[in-house]
Scaffold this motif. Structure first.
Motif, PDB file in Angstrom:
ATOM      1  N   LEU A   1       3.065   3.767  -4.045  1.00  6.08           N
ATOM      2  CA  LEU A   1       2.872   2.495  -4.727  1.00  6.08           C
ATOM      3  C   LEU A   1       3.322   2.681  -6.163  1.00  6.08           C
ATOM      4  O   LEU A   1       2.827   3.546  -6.882  1.00  6.08           O
ATOM      5  CB  LEU A   1       1.404   2.075  -4.694  1.00  6.08           C
ATOM      6  N   VAL A   2       4.312   1.876  -6.572  1.00  2.00           N
ATOM      7  CA  VAL A   2       4.870   1.982  -7.912  1.00  2.00           C
ATOM      8  C   VAL A   2       4.618   0.682  -8.660  1.00  2.00           C
ATOM      9  O   VAL A   2       4.896  -0.409  -8.140  1.00  2.00           O
ATOM     10  CB  VAL A   2       6.394   2.257  -7.868  1.00  2.00           C
ATOM     11  N   ARG A   3       4.075   0.796  -9.863  1.00  3.55           N
ATOM     12  CA  ARG A   3       3.944  -0.374 -10.721  1.00  3.55           C
ATOM     13  C   ARG A   3       5.278  -0.579 -11.427  1.00  3.55           C
ATOM     14  O   ARG A   3       5.745   0.289 -12.160  1.00  3.55           O
ATOM     15  CB  ARG A   3       2.833  -0.200 -11.748  1.00  3.55           C
TER      16      ARG A   3
ATOM     17  N   ALA B   1       0.829  -1.204   0.000  1.00  2.82           N
ATOM     18  CA  ALA B   1       0.000   0.000   0.000  1.00  2.82           C
ATOM     19  C   ALA B   1       0.863   1.254   0.000  1.00  2.82           C
ATOM     20  O   ALA B   1       2.048   1.231   0.342  1.00  2.82           O
ATOM     21  CB  ALA B   1      -0.914  -0.003   1.219  1.00  2.82           C
ATOM     22  N   ALA B   2       0.239   2.365  -0.379  1.00  8.67           N
ATOM     23  CA  ALA B   2       0.886   3.680  -0.322  1.00  8.67           C
ATOM     24  C   ALA B   2       0.418   4.370   0.953  1.00  8.67           C
ATOM     25  O   ALA B   2      -0.727   4.823   1.044  1.00  8.67           O
ATOM     26  CB  ALA B   2       0.516   4.506  -1.546  1.00  8.67           C
TER      27      ALA B   2
ATOM     28  N   GLU C   1       1.664   4.768  -9.026  1.00  8.41           N
ATOM     29  CA  GLU C   1       0.228   4.490  -9.119  1.00  8.41           C
ATOM     30  C   GLU C   1      -0.570   5.220  -8.038  1.00  8.41           C
ATOM     31  O   GLU C   1      -1.702   5.632  -8.278  1.00  8.41           O
ATOM     32  CB  GLU C   1      -0.020   2.978  -8.986  1.00  8.41           C
ATOM     33  N   ALA C   2       0.005   5.349  -6.849  1.00  8.95           N
ATOM     34  CA  ALA C   2      -0.680   6.020  -5.742  1.00  8.95           C
ATOM     35  C   ALA C   2       0.366   6.549  -4.784  1.00  8.95           C
ATOM     36  O   ALA C   2       1.497   6.048  -4.731  1.00  8.95           O
ATOM     37  CB  ALA C   2      -1.617   5.054  -5.015  1.00  8.95           C
ATOM     38  N   ILE C   3       0.021   7.598  -4.018  1.00  9.88           N
ATOM     39  CA  ILE C   3       0.960   8.195  -3.076  1.00  9.88           C
ATOM     40  C   ILE C   3       0.330   8.300  -1.696  1.00  9.88           C
ATOM     41  O   ILE C   3      -0.881   8.475  -1.556  1.00  9.88           O
ATOM     42  CB  ILE C   3       1.434   9.582  -3.540  1.00  9.88           C
TER      43      ILE C   3
END
Length: 330
Positions: free
Chosen positions: A31-33, A24-25, A77-79
């Protein structure tokens, strides 16, 4: 998500390609793909738990981190709420450090451990940079103090760290001699080395030439041999090396420990090269890559399910340049 997981020390056969929970971020993490990941000697050392003394830091009875791999390049993808320098969609690259986990479809990473992907580099090239590139930068710039008039010899010039060290030493203006096998002479020369020594035909420790700095990335000679190739006040930089030979207590650490002890009694500087993830170092590497002074060289690429084959190949000790895993192609 799918990842390369290991629950016991051993050969590449202990690695499994399987489903695990997606990270999770949170906080200052993103979160890095993952688009690509690189493997390093560090990875097979952890995989094997070799040398055994190193298990004090990576796990006594099994690897503390289940997913292998440190280096990666990918898309945010998310921070987490504390992230300030990146946004979803940014292309980044970095080094997870000893927590590992890059041989996976997603990673959760603190923003201080990543940098924007250098423009002009493919994800595979960017993934090849972090650990090996930072190690080379610390050795050449910080410990070796490379610059005009400095004569630097790099033992293991065709390896992952060596290919970066040759280019960095030249970028900083040093006179560079690279040591490698016959099949890699042209590669090392193409990276900018002023002189190339084929160790199957010449002995760089006994030819009478002296260097201001000797960076050893192989660990295949004695301290006396290395010191003989240095000027009276030269600098020897030790950075592990070796190949898997059935397990050991100290492995390449034996030479490093001897160097530390001897350094107290000689005029020559005997230093140990260690590198930790660094945003500043990643930024420097990225800038050099963008202006064409540093180009990652990739020997082979493998798909993520075949990461065990990549590590099996790497631990043989004869892979020139970098070995990279392609994880995702948009």
């Amino acid at each position: 998500m799918r990842a390369i997981v290991q629950d016991r020390y051993g050969a590449a056969d202990t690695l499994e390609f399987k489903e695990v929970g997606r990270p999770a971020a949170t906080g200052d993490r993103m979160l890095v793909r993952v688009r690509a990941a690189a493997v390093n000697a560090y990875d097979w050392h952890v995989m094997r738990g070799d040398p055994r003394l190193a298990r004090l830091s990576v796990g006594l009875t099994r690897p503390r981190a289940r997913i292998r791999g440190r280096d990666f390049a990918g898309r945010v993808e998310a921070i987490g709420p504390a992230v300030t320098r990146f946004r979803p969609g940014d292309e980044v690259y970095g080094d997870l450090g000893p927590v590992d986990g890059a041989l996976a479809e997603y990673v959760s990473v603190a923003e201080d451990l990543v940098a924007p992907k250098p423009a002009g580099l493919t994800p595979e090239q960017a993934a090849a940079l972090p650990l090996a590139g930072v190690t080379a930068l610390m050795g050449v710039r910080d410990l070796g103090q490379a610059g005009p008039g400095r004569r630097i010899l790099i033992n293991g010039a065709s390896g992952g760290v060596g290919t970066f060290a040759v280019q960095l030493a030249k970028a900083f203006g040093a006179e560079v001699t690279g040591v490698c096998s016959t099949r890699n002479v042209e590669l090392v020369r193409s990276l900018g080395a002023d002189h190339v020594v084929d160790y199957t035909r010449e002995d760089f420790t006994g030819d009478g030439r002296r260097y201001d700095v000797l960076i050893d990335l192989v660990g295949n000679r004695s301290l006396a041999d290395y010191r003989r190739a240095l000027t009276p006040t030269g600098t020897l930089i030790l950075s592990g090396g070796g190949v898997y030979q059935g397990g050991s207590l100290l492995g390449p650490m034996r030479l490093i420990l001897r160097g530390k002890l001897l350094s107290r009694f000689v005029r020559q500087r005997l230093l140990v090269l260690t590198a930790a993830p660094s945003r500043e170092a990643l930024a420097v590497l990225g800038q050099l890559a963008e202006v064409g002074a540093l180009t990652p060289v990739i020997d082979r690429t493998y798909p993520l399910p075949a990461a065990a084959d990549a590590l099996r190949y790497l631990e043989g000790g004869h892979a020139p340049a970098k070995v990279v895993i392609t994880v995702w192609e948009p």
